[in-house]
Design a protein around this motif. Sequence first.
Motif, PDB file in Angstrom:
ATOM      1  N   LEU A 117       0.810  -1.214   0.000  1.00  0.00           N
ATOM      2  CA  LEU A 117       0.000   0.000   0.000  1.00  0.00           C
ATOM      3  C   LEU A 117       0.846   1.269   0.000  1.00  0.00           C
ATOM      4  CD1 LEU A 117      -2.891  -0.921   2.463  1.00  0.00           C
ATOM      5  CD2 LEU A 117      -3.053  -0.537  -0.001  1.00  0.00           C
ATOM      6  N   GLN A 118       2.093   1.176   0.461  1.00  0.00           N
ATOM      7  CA  GLN A 118       2.962   2.354   0.436  1.00  0.00           C
ATOM      8  C   GLN A 118       3.344   2.752  -0.981  1.00  0.00           C
ATOM      9  OE1 GLN A 118       5.998   2.505   3.774  1.00  0.00           O
ATOM     10  NE2 GLN A 118       5.606   0.315   3.731  1.00  0.00           N
ATOM     11  N   ILE A 119       3.245   1.822  -1.902  1.00  0.00           N
ATOM     12  CA  ILE A 119       3.638   2.097  -3.285  1.00  0.00           C
ATOM     13  C   ILE A 119       2.534   2.833  -4.037  1.00  0.00           C
ATOM     14  CG2 ILE A 119       4.492   1.003  -5.405  1.00  0.00           C
ATOM     15  CD1 ILE A 119       5.361  -1.356  -3.714  1.00  0.00           C
ATOM     16  N   VAL A 120       1.293   2.715  -3.567  1.00  0.00           N
ATOM     17  CA  VAL A 120       0.163   3.350  -4.262  1.00  0.00           C
ATOM     18  C   VAL A 120       0.300   4.866  -4.158  1.00  0.00           C
ATOM     19  CG1 VAL A 120      -2.330   3.594  -4.356  1.00  0.00           C
ATOM     20  CG2 VAL A 120      -1.312   1.385  -3.758  1.00  0.00           C
ATOM     21  N   PRO A 121       0.351   5.587  -5.269  1.00  0.00           N
ATOM     22  CA  PRO A 121       0.454   7.048  -5.204  1.00  0.00           C
ATOM     23  C   PRO A 121      -0.768   7.665  -4.534  1.00  0.00           C
ATOM     24  CG  PRO A 121       0.992   6.243  -7.400  1.00  0.00           C
ATOM     25  CD  PRO A 121       0.400   5.087  -6.653  1.00  0.00           C
ATOM     26  N   LEU A 122      -0.526   8.681  -3.757  1.00  0.00           N
ATOM     27  CA  LEU A 122      -1.618   9.362  -3.062  1.00  0.00           C
ATOM     28  C   LEU A 122      -2.630   9.925  -4.048  1.00  0.00           C
ATOM     29  CD1 LEU A 122      -2.814  10.587  -0.434  1.00  0.00           C
ATOM     30  CD2 LEU A 122      -1.289  12.536  -0.791  1.00  0.00           C
ATOM     31  N   GLN A 123      -2.147  10.452  -5.159  1.00  0.00           N
ATOM     32  CA  GLN A 123      -3.039  11.082  -6.125  1.00  0.00           C
ATOM     33  C   GLN A 123      -4.016  10.085  -6.739  1.00  0.00           C
ATOM     34  OE1 GLN A 123       0.203  11.267  -6.010  1.00  0.00           O
ATOM     35  NE2 GLN A 123       0.782  13.414  -5.781  1.00  0.00           N
ATOM     36  N   VAL A 124      -3.599   8.829  -6.849  1.00  0.00           N
ATOM     37  CA  VAL A 124      -4.460   7.810  -7.446  1.00  0.00           C
ATOM     38  C   VAL A 124      -5.602   7.440  -6.512  1.00  0.00           C
ATOM     39  CG1 VAL A 124      -4.506   5.443  -8.312  1.00  0.00           C
ATOM     40  CG2 VAL A 124      -2.563   6.925  -8.844  1.00  0.00           C
ATOM     41  N   ALA A 125      -5.369   7.478  -5.211  1.00  0.00           N
ATOM     42  CA  ALA A 125      -6.348   7.001  -4.244  1.00  0.00           C
ATOM     43  C   ALA A 125      -7.294   8.085  -3.735  1.00  0.00           C
ATOM     44  CB  ALA A 125      -5.633   6.360  -3.051  1.00  0.00           C
ATOM     45  N   LEU A 126      -7.038   9.335  -4.042  1.00  0.00           N
ATOM     46  CA  LEU A 126      -7.854  10.418  -3.477  1.00  0.00           C
ATOM     47  C   LEU A 126      -9.321  10.315  -3.884  1.00  0.00           C
ATOM     48  CD1 LEU A 126      -5.582  13.588  -3.766  1.00  0.00           C
ATOM     49  CD2 LEU A 126      -6.487  12.581  -1.681  1.00  0.00           C
ATOM     50  N   ILE A 127      -9.588  10.356  -5.168  1.00  0.00           N
ATOM     51  CA  ILE A 127     -10.970  10.367  -5.646  1.00  0.00           C
ATOM     52  C   ILE A 127     -11.681   9.047  -5.357  1.00  0.00           C
ATOM     53  CG2 ILE A 127     -12.446  10.737  -7.637  1.00  0.00           C
ATOM     54  CD1 ILE A 127     -10.937  13.206  -6.569  1.00  0.00           C
ATOM     55  N   PRO A 128     -11.055   7.866  -5.558  1.00  0.00           N
ATOM     56  CA  PRO A 128     -11.749   6.624  -5.179  1.00  0.00           C
ATOM     57  C   PRO A 128     -12.142   6.582  -3.708  1.00  0.00           C
ATOM     58  CG  PRO A 128      -9.915   6.124  -6.618  1.00  0.00           C
ATOM     59  CD  PRO A 128      -9.806   7.580  -6.302  1.00  0.00           C
ATOM     60  N   LEU A 129     -11.276   7.070  -2.833  1.00  0.00           N
ATOM     61  CA  LEU A 129     -11.620   7.093  -1.410  1.00  0.00           C
ATOM     62  C   LEU A 129     -12.799   8.013  -1.150  1.00  0.00           C
ATOM     63  CD1 LEU A 129     -10.915   6.221   1.505  1.00  0.00           C
ATOM     64  CD2 LEU A 129      -9.393   8.203   1.625  1.00  0.00           C
TER      65      LEU A 129
END
Length: 287
Positions: free
Chosen positions: A123-135
Amino acid sequence: MASRVRRKLSTRTATVASILIGVVWTIPTFGLFISSWRPEEEIKTNGWWKAFGDPALTLDNYQQVVFGTSGASGRLASYFVNSVVISVPAVLFSVCLAAMAAYALSWVDFRGRDWIFIGVFVLQIVPLQVALIPLLQLLGPAIGWGGGFFAAWVAHTCFGLPFGVFLLHNFMSEVPKTISESVRIDGGTHATTFRRIVIPLVAPALASLTIFQFLWIWNDLLVALVFTSGPNTRPLTVRLAELAGTRGNEWQRLTSGAFVSMVIPLVVFLTLQRYFVRGLLTGGVKG
């Protein structure tokens, strides 16, 4: 190994290099501090180093930025409070949950533990920008949050947990497991071991994680733009970005506003720096 590292870091060459690096690293911050006290006409016509030859200092910059009421002023007092309200609970939530999860992954034996830890690491590898909108789309309709403090707390906690669990797990896994056996013989539980044995032993690591999380949350702009809305909930970083965009030529306000945003992180770091250094040495030097 510890003595060898200590000898290398205590040489005259290492000391001189450290001083030079510290001076070079501090010069921009020092220039920012001097500029924040200079009058508007001075800061726009010459460099900050000119203040030593002809000192002309004023408090108007800070007064306009912090307590000003006009739209052109910073009005940072309320945004400063918002940053504190967002940062403190988010740090507490992420550090406490990370400590409990790291203890379970390193001390409690259950099926699938290693796979869960691998998942946390990935999960540390997942870019923050990718997860913002899905979250936002996943949790927004489920719990009915708006652009408020609760949304920012949950977002910062979710994004900070993988690193926190990974960091604390590395420290907790080095604590001898014989301590847990002794506690169980005396009738203790995992809660007793966690609260009275493990937490005091990994206190430097907890302090290091607290510093990392606080600095990241306090200086965050992207999460604040997505999960907060309006002047009643948005932090300092959002207001400073607005000042840089709409009042980019007002250098005296930008410098004083930037230094206002630095005060709390500096206080936190200087307060916890001895634990931070101890945590780095504990994790990097063994023997």
